[in-house]
Design a protein around this motif. Structure first.
Motif, PDB file in Angstrom:
ATOM      1  N   GLY A 324       0.813  -1.218   0.000  1.00 52.11           N
ATOM      2  CA  GLY A 324       0.000   0.000   0.000  1.00 52.11           C
ATOM      3  C   GLY A 324       0.841   1.259   0.000  1.00 52.11           C
ATOM      4  N   SER A 325       1.939   1.277   0.762  1.00 51.96           N
ATOM      5  CA  SER A 325       2.794   2.467   0.807  1.00 51.96           C
ATOM      6  C   SER A 325       3.495   2.692  -0.526  1.00 51.96           C
ATOM      7  N   ILE A 326       3.859   1.585  -1.188  1.00 54.11           N
ATOM      8  CA  ILE A 326       4.513   1.707  -2.498  1.00 54.11           C
ATOM      9  C   ILE A 326       3.538   2.278  -3.530  1.00 54.11           C
ATOM     10  N   VAL A 327       2.343   1.715  -3.543  1.00 52.96           N
ATOM     11  CA  VAL A 327       1.323   2.219  -4.468  1.00 52.96           C
ATOM     12  C   VAL A 327       1.024   3.687  -4.157  1.00 52.96           C
ATOM     13  N   GLY A 328       0.900   4.027  -2.890  1.00 49.42           N
ATOM     14  CA  GLY A 328       0.591   5.397  -2.492  1.00 49.42           C
ATOM     15  C   GLY A 328       1.660   6.370  -2.926  1.00 49.42           C
ATOM     16  N   MET A 329       2.913   5.982  -2.830  1.00 47.31           N
ATOM     17  CA  MET A 329       4.013   6.858  -3.224  1.00 47.31           C
ATOM     18  C   MET A 329       3.987   7.139  -4.727  1.00 47.31           C
ATOM     19  N   VAL A 330       3.836   6.062  -5.515  1.00 46.33           N
ATOM     20  CA  VAL A 330       3.795   6.227  -6.973  1.00 46.33           C
ATOM     21  C   VAL A 330       2.572   7.053  -7.375  1.00 46.33           C
ATOM     22  N   LEU A 331       1.448   6.779  -6.714  1.00 49.31           N
ATOM     23  CA  LEU A 331       0.206   7.483  -7.025  1.00 49.31           C
ATOM     24  C   LEU A 331       0.337   8.971  -6.688  1.00 49.31           C
ATOM     25  N   GLN A 332       0.915   9.273  -5.533  1.00 55.20           N
ATOM     26  CA  GLN A 332       1.064  10.665  -5.117  1.00 55.20           C
ATOM     27  C   GLN A 332       1.988  11.426  -6.065  1.00 55.20           C
ATOM     28  N   GLU A 333       3.071  10.772  -6.480  1.00 55.86           N
ATOM     29  CA  GLU A 333       3.993  11.405  -7.423  1.00 55.86           C
ATOM     30  C   GLU A 333       3.306  11.670  -8.757  1.00 55.86           C
ATOM     31  N   SER A 334       2.523  10.687  -9.207  1.00 57.49           N
ATOM     32  CA  SER A 334       1.807  10.836 -10.482  1.00 57.49           C
ATOM     33  C   SER A 334       0.811  11.993 -10.424  1.00 57.49           C
ATOM     34  N   ILE A 335       0.035  12.063  -9.323  1.00 60.39           N
ATOM     35  CA  ILE A 335      -0.961  13.136  -9.170  1.00 60.39           C
ATOM     36  C   ILE A 335      -0.277  14.494  -9.089  1.00 60.39           C
ATOM     37  N   PHE A 336       0.840  14.561  -8.371  1.00 54.62           N
ATOM     38  CA  PHE A 336       1.560  15.829  -8.212  1.00 54.62           C
ATOM     39  C   PHE A 336       2.038  16.356  -9.562  1.00 54.62           C
ATOM     40  N   ILE A 337       2.688  15.486 -10.343  1.00 60.36           N
ATOM     41  CA  ILE A 337       3.215  15.907 -11.651  1.00 60.36           C
ATOM     42  C   ILE A 337       2.070  16.310 -12.587  1.00 60.36           C
ATOM     43  N   THR A 338       1.014  15.507 -12.587  1.00 60.48           N
ATOM     44  CA  THR A 338      -0.126  15.783 -13.459  1.00 60.48           C
ATOM     45  C   THR A 338      -0.806  17.100 -13.086  1.00 60.48           C
ATOM     46  N   THR A 339      -0.959  17.353 -11.802  1.00 64.04           N
ATOM     47  CA  THR A 339      -1.622  18.582 -11.352  1.00 64.04           C
ATOM     48  C   THR A 339      -0.821  19.820 -11.727  1.00 64.04           C
ATOM     49  N   ILE A 340       0.466  19.816 -11.428  1.00 61.33           N
ATOM     50  CA  ILE A 340       1.319  20.965 -11.747  1.00 61.33           C
ATOM     51  C   ILE A 340       1.332  21.216 -13.259  1.00 61.33           C
ATOM     52  N   GLY A 390      -0.902   5.791 -13.123  1.00 60.90           N
ATOM     53  CA  GLY A 390       0.155   5.435 -12.188  1.00 60.90           C
ATOM     54  C   GLY A 390      -0.254   4.305 -11.259  1.00 60.90           C
ATOM     55  N   TYR A 391      -1.539   4.223 -10.914  1.00 56.18           N
ATOM     56  CA  TYR A 391      -2.016   3.233  -9.950  1.00 56.18           C
ATOM     57  C   TYR A 391      -1.942   1.813 -10.485  1.00 56.18           C
ATOM     58  N   ILE A 392      -2.395   1.614 -11.717  1.00 50.90           N
ATOM     59  CA  ILE A 392      -2.491   0.248 -12.255  1.00 50.90           C
ATOM     60  C   ILE A 392      -1.129  -0.442 -12.330  1.00 50.90           C
ATOM     61  N   PRO A 393      -0.111   0.175 -12.952  1.00 48.20           N
ATOM     62  CA  PRO A 393       1.197  -0.519 -12.984  1.00 48.20           C
ATOM     63  C   PRO A 393       1.857  -0.583 -11.604  1.00 48.20           C
ATOM     64  N   ALA A 394       1.618   0.460 -10.754  1.00 49.78           N
ATOM     65  CA  ALA A 394       2.208   0.441  -9.410  1.00 49.78           C
ATOM     66  C   ALA A 394       1.631  -0.699  -8.583  1.00 49.78           C
ATOM     67  N   ARG A 395       0.346  -0.935  -8.714  1.00 51.71           N
ATOM     68  CA  ARG A 395      -0.316  -2.026  -7.984  1.00 51.71           C
ATOM     69  C   ARG A 395       0.229  -3.375  -8.450  1.00 51.71           C
ATOM     70  N   ARG A 396       0.456  -3.469  -9.744  1.00 53.06           N
ATOM     71  CA  ARG A 396       0.988  -4.716 -10.285  1.00 53.06           C
ATOM     72  C   ARG A 396       2.421  -4.935  -9.783  1.00 53.06           C
ATOM     73  N   ALA A 397       3.205  -3.827  -9.775  1.00 55.55           N
ATOM     74  CA  ALA A 397       4.600  -3.944  -9.330  1.00 55.55           C
ATOM     75  C   ALA A 397       4.692  -4.250  -7.838  1.00 55.55           C
TER      76      ALA A 397
END
Length: 409
Positions: A324-340, A390-397
């Motif tokens: 969960g922490s790994i997925v959350g980190m990748v997801l947060q990074e993805s959302i941050f880059i996309t938002t900016i 970001g979520y789908i591949p992160a969850r798989r990884a």
């Protein structure tokens, strides 16, 4: 979400992978930018079509006489149709339920002189009701009235630019203007949103023009204003009734296309705005296609990014990080880059529209704009799909065993 350590990791990851981060953000920025500009141009086209009718009333029907192209009821072909004053009075009497106002119009060119200044202008001989048709705005004095018509007064109402051309800084009101050797008193000065050509017109009573032209009762056109309450279908029915009525009165064959011409502004406005709406839909479709391309682009990049970080994720799991922490980190990074990146595209796009807006009028794009809510929704849509990408591949990884992840090359 608000973990300081996680944000430090995110910024470290971004700093180590500047090119990857730039490509991800550029895809989002470009998608929002193009969407904003295209959607704004679509609104600008629609504004142009609407602006085309701004200076005239949209509840008018124009009648023009022509020449018959067919023999009918003993009358030969190529007969010239002429409207007269009784046409106006008969329409007024027989179509009361439809009618809001009616005015004849006679247009002529004339040389106007005042002291040492002179110029050629179009004069329009009309009735007081014509003011409603052209939406004429009186700046000084008054418009024509019924007494002017009845007395065949040599009174005129001149455009703002006529006053400027001939009178300079002098007030034209009450002065006398020579038009083709006949002196008229200026009783009013008007302005018109239609532009310079409209403000270089001169209005006079139609009865005065008829008196000058050997006391004739002929008129060039008839402008009929119908009640807005009858709606579009009522306006079309009125047009058909009026066409049949005038054909019967002037003995014109029902299928003679050249004997009489009728222009229904309500029908033109509807068709034009429909066309503008279709153009806007096409532009919006292209803009949405651009968004989809951006979504596909960010999805592909995120798949590659997560795959590239498989070994890193394996190390994190080996050190005790939960999936969960790994997925959350990748997801947060993805959302941050996309938002900016999305906000950057939005700001740049709206800035471009504001900067080039006025210069695009020559290309029939007037005041291009885009609703803030529209582009915000588009940005949120990209952020959502960026997060999903970001979520789908992160969850798989995150499900891969650490030993397998560490072997990844």
């Amino acid at each position: 979400m608000f973990s300081r350590d996680r944000w430090q990791e995110i910024f470290q990851s971004i700093g180590k992978n500047k090119l990857r981060t730039f490509l991800s953000g550029f895809t989002i920025t470009l998608g929002i930018l193009i969407f904003t500009i295209l959607f704004g141009f679509g609104n600008g086209l629609k504004n142009t079509f609407q602006e085309f009718f701004v200076d005239d009333a949209t509840n008018t029907i124009w009648l023009f006489p022509g020449r018959t192209s067919k023999p009918y009821k003993g009358f030969a072909t190529n007969r010239r149709i002429e409207f007269r004053n009784d046409d106006v009075s008969d329409i007024k009497e027989d179509f009361t339920m439809y009618l809001d106002y009616i005015s004849p119009r006679i247009s002529r060119g004339g040389m106007a002189k005042y002291k040492g200044e002179s110029n050629t202008y179009t004069t329009r001989a009309v009735s007081p009701a014509y003011q409603f048709c052209e939406k004429t705005i009186i700046m000084k004095g008054r418009y024509l009235n019924e007494n002017d018509i009845k007395e065949k007064a040599k009174h005129i109402v001149i455009g703002r630019l006529v006053e400027q051309d001939l009178f300079g800084k002098e007030n034209a009101l009450g002065k006398f203007l020579d038009i083709d050797g006949i002196v008229y008193k200026v009783i009013g000065v008007f302005q018109d949103d239609g532009g310079d050509n409209e403000e270089r017109l001169i209005y006079m009573p139609y009865t005065t023009r008829q008196l000058i032209e050997k006391n004739t009762d002929k008129i060039d056109q008839i402008i009929v204003g119908f009640k807005l309450g009858i709606g579009y279908s009522g306006a079309m029915a009125f047009e058909r009734s009026l066409d049949k009525y005038m054909r019967n009165k002037h003995v014109i064959a029902p299928d003679d296309q050249n004997g009489i011409f009728i222009r229904n502004v309500a029908d033109q406005v509807k068709q034009t705005l429909q066309f503008a709406g279709i153009l806007q839909m096409v532009v919006a479709f292209v803009g949405i296609g651009t968004l989809l391309a951006g979504i596909i682009g960010i999805s592909n990049i995120m798949v590659f990014v997560v795959k590239e970080r498989t070994k890193e994720l394996g190390v994190r799991k080996a050190l005790g990080a939960s999936p969960g922490s790994i997925v959350g980190m990748v997801l947060q990074e993805s959302i941050f880059i996309t938002t900016i990146a999305g906000i950057a595209g939005l700001v740049i796009g709206m800035g471009i529209l504001n900067f080039v807006g006025v210069s695009l009028e020559e290309f029939f794009i007037k005041n291009p704009y885009v609703d803030t809510s529209t582009v915000v929704k588009a940005t949120l849509l990209l952020i959502f799909f960026g997060a999903l990408a970001g979520y789908i591949p992160a969850r798989r990884a995150a499900r891969i065993k650490p030993i397998v992840a560490l072997r990844d090359e």
